[in-house]
Design a protein around this motif. Structure first.
Motif, mmCIF file in Angstrom:
data_model
loop_
_atom_site.group_PDB
_atom_site.id
_atom_site.type_symbol
_atom_site.label_atom_id
_atom_site.label_comp_id
_atom_site.label_asym_id
_atom_site.label_seq_id
_atom_site.Cartn_x
_atom_site.Cartn_y
_atom_site.Cartn_z
ATOM 1 N N VAL A 136 20.176 14.250 17.389
ATOM 2 C CA VAL A 136 21.063 14.258 16.220
ATOM 3 C C VAL A 136 20.850 15.546 15.431
ATOM 4 N N ILE A 137 19.603 15.896 15.190
ATOM 5 C CA ILE A 137 19.254 17.166 14.555
ATOM 6 C C ILE A 137 18.497 17.960 15.610
ATOM 7 N N TYR A 192 23.865 7.990 11.810
ATOM 8 C CA TYR A 192 22.808 8.770 11.181
ATOM 9 C C TYR A 192 23.346 9.513 9.967
ATOM 10 N N TYR A 193 22.495 9.600 8.938
ATOM 11 C CA TYR A 193 22.846 10.292 7.704
ATOM 12 C C TYR A 193 21.697 11.210 7.308
ATOM 13 N N LEU A 194 22.032 12.390 6.818
ATOM 14 C CA LEU A 194 21.041 13.272 6.228
ATOM 15 C C LEU A 194 20.800 12.820 4.796
ATOM 16 N N GLU A 229 15.225 4.479 6.715
ATOM 17 C CA GLU A 229 15.081 5.926 6.572
ATOM 18 C C GLU A 229 13.682 6.415 6.879
ATOM 19 N N PHE A 247 13.973 13.149 5.722
ATOM 20 C CA PHE A 247 14.443 13.711 6.984
ATOM 21 C C PHE A 247 15.790 13.161 7.406
ATOM 22 N N ILE A 248 15.855 11.864 7.661
ATOM 23 C CA ILE A 248 17.062 11.278 8.237
ATOM 24 C C ILE A 248 17.074 9.784 7.948
ATOM 25 N N SER A 249 18.289 9.220 7.880
ATOM 26 C CA SER A 249 18.475 7.778 7.713
ATOM 27 C C SER A 249 19.384 7.288 8.824
#
Length: 182
Positions: free
Chosen positions: A60-61, A120-122, A163, A167-169
């Motif tokens: 994702v990242i 996914y969410y930042l 989360e 970093f990421i959720s």
């Protein structure tokens, strides 16, 4: 016997500086060498050979991965891979790599692996309006996971937001009968 700081296994946040189309990314190298590695993955269409679109599982990242190991064991591995680095927190000394609590990582890993299509969410994408009540899942494949109930306009499904702070959720769909308010 008490473990020393360097000998304790922890989840370290790492950076992989290889290009996103590299044939052998660091998360694959580290898992092949026997280390416990986690990278949030998603399915995507990418350009293959000859310009054809191919479905692949990609991070994702692209530069984010987490490794669970003792620092004194991980240091030589990081030194041997020139494109692998520790992530450091802003405002802390450069000698303090970023770690993630075991409970946060375990919840995140369990939730993303149990869900078919996690979203996914930042951190900057989550607004206070999206977060509702704090909940715990009782029963089902996500039993014991705690997080926030996510509200997305126009969505009828209930989603649990889990989360890794900073970093990421990930939002995963849950059945209403498993939700318990905390």
């Amino acid at each position: 016997m008490i473990e020393t700081e360097a000998a304790a296994k922890r989840w370290y946040a790492m950076r992989d500086l290889k290009r996103k189309n590299a044939l052998h990314p660091a998360y694959e190298q580290l898992s092949e060498s026997g280390l416990q590695v986690f990278t949030p993955l998603r399915n995507a269409l990418v350009a293959g050979r000859g310009g054809n679109k191919v479905r692949r599982t990609v991070p994702v990242i692209p530069d984010l991965l987490f490794v669970r190991e003792a620092k004194d064991v991980l240091d030589p591995v990081v030194a041997s891979i020139p494109t692998l680095q520790y992530r450091y927190r802003r405002g802390y000394s450069a000698a303090t790599p970023t770690t993630v609590r075991d409970a946060d990582m375990n919840y995140f890993i369990m939730a993303t692996r149990a869900a078919e299509n996690p979203r996914y969410y930042l951190p900057e994408e989550i607004t206070p309006d999206m977060l509702r009540r704090r909940i715990r899942i009782v029963g089902g494949p996500l039993d014991g996971i705690e997080g926030c109930l996510l509200t997305v306009r126009g969505s009828r499904s209930r989603r649990l937001l889990v989360e890794i702070p900073g970093f990421i959720s990930a939002a995963v769909e849950v059945e209403p009968e498993y939700i318990q308010l905390v």
